[in-house]
Write an enzyme that holds these catalytic residues in place. Structure first.
Site, PDB file in Angstrom:
ATOM      1  N   PRO A   1      19.859 -72.791  56.137  1.00 53.99           N
ATOM      2  CA  PRO A   1      18.797 -71.774  55.965  1.00 53.99           C
ATOM      3  C   PRO A   1      18.881 -70.790  57.109  1.00 53.99           C
ATOM      4  O   PRO A   1      17.982 -70.398  57.669  1.00 53.99           O
ATOM      5  CB  PRO A   1      17.494 -72.250  55.694  1.00 53.99           C
ATOM      6  CG  PRO A   1      17.463 -73.632  56.510  1.00 53.99           C
ATOM      7  CD  PRO A   1      19.136 -74.061  56.521  1.00 53.99           C
ATOM      8  N   CYS A   2      20.126 -70.054  57.294  1.00 52.70           N
ATOM      9  CA  CYS A   2      20.251 -68.840  58.234  1.00 52.70           C
ATOM     10  C   CYS A   2      19.010 -67.818  58.093  1.00 52.70           C
ATOM     11  O   CYS A   2      18.982 -66.987  58.558  1.00 52.70           O
ATOM     12  CB  CYS A   2      21.500 -68.589  58.600  1.00 52.70           C
ATOM     13  SG  CYS A   2      22.462 -67.972  57.119  1.00 52.70           S
TER      14      CYS A   2
END
Length: 161
Positions: free
Chosen positions: A128-129
């Site tokens: 989850p950047c």
């Protein structure tokens, strides 16, 4: 051997890549660094068990029926430092955010170096950047565009969305 398939999502068409062990890539069509590092000789295999598992994960995610983390078999290609950053991203809970500085402090690294690794994340959404923000919670760059980043944070009901 590497394989690929596509997944149609609310944020665009996704290209998925895997080997026989894990998901190795997940890119949003037209994003920066699209398919960078992908095996040029990968073969289409829509019903690969890894793609079926990843598709179920994505279905649940986009229907707000999960808060799962990076609990799929993942094997992103990158340097040791990038691997450390991507592992740190997996510790950010669903619906929460961190800053580049937070991740840098966690890894005893420079925020710009962290930003470079975050930007080259080859498995978007699952790693989850999109949960990483700039100083003071500012909406900063995202390989697929800040509008998609905002959409993903809204989906997760993040307070900063």
């Amino acid at each position: 051997m590497s394989y690929y398939t596509y997944y149609n999502s609310p944020v665009g068409r996704l290209l998925m890549e895997c080997d026989d062990i894990a998901l190795t890539g997940l890119w949003i069509e037209n994003q920066k660094y699209y398919a960078v590092g992908a095996d040029k000789n990968m073969a289409i295999y829509d019903n690969h068990p890894i793609f079926i598992e990843a598709s179920k994960w994505l279905d649940a995610y986009f229907n707000s029926k999960t808060t799962m983390g990076c609990d799929l078999p993942l094997r992103p290609r990158g340097t040791d430092f990038q691997q450390r950053v991507w592992s740190a991203l997996c510790t950010i809970p669903y619906g929460k955010t961190r800053t580049y500085g937070d991740i840098a402090n966690q890894l005893n690294a420079h925020p710009r170096a962290v930003g470079g690794a975050v930007g080259r994340n080859p498995i978007l959404i699952i790693i989850p950047c999109h949960r990483v923000l700039g100083t003071g919670g500012t909406m900063t760059g995202y390989a697929a565009g800040t509008d998609i980043k905002q959409t993903l944070l809204k989906l997760e009901k993040s307070p900063l969305a």
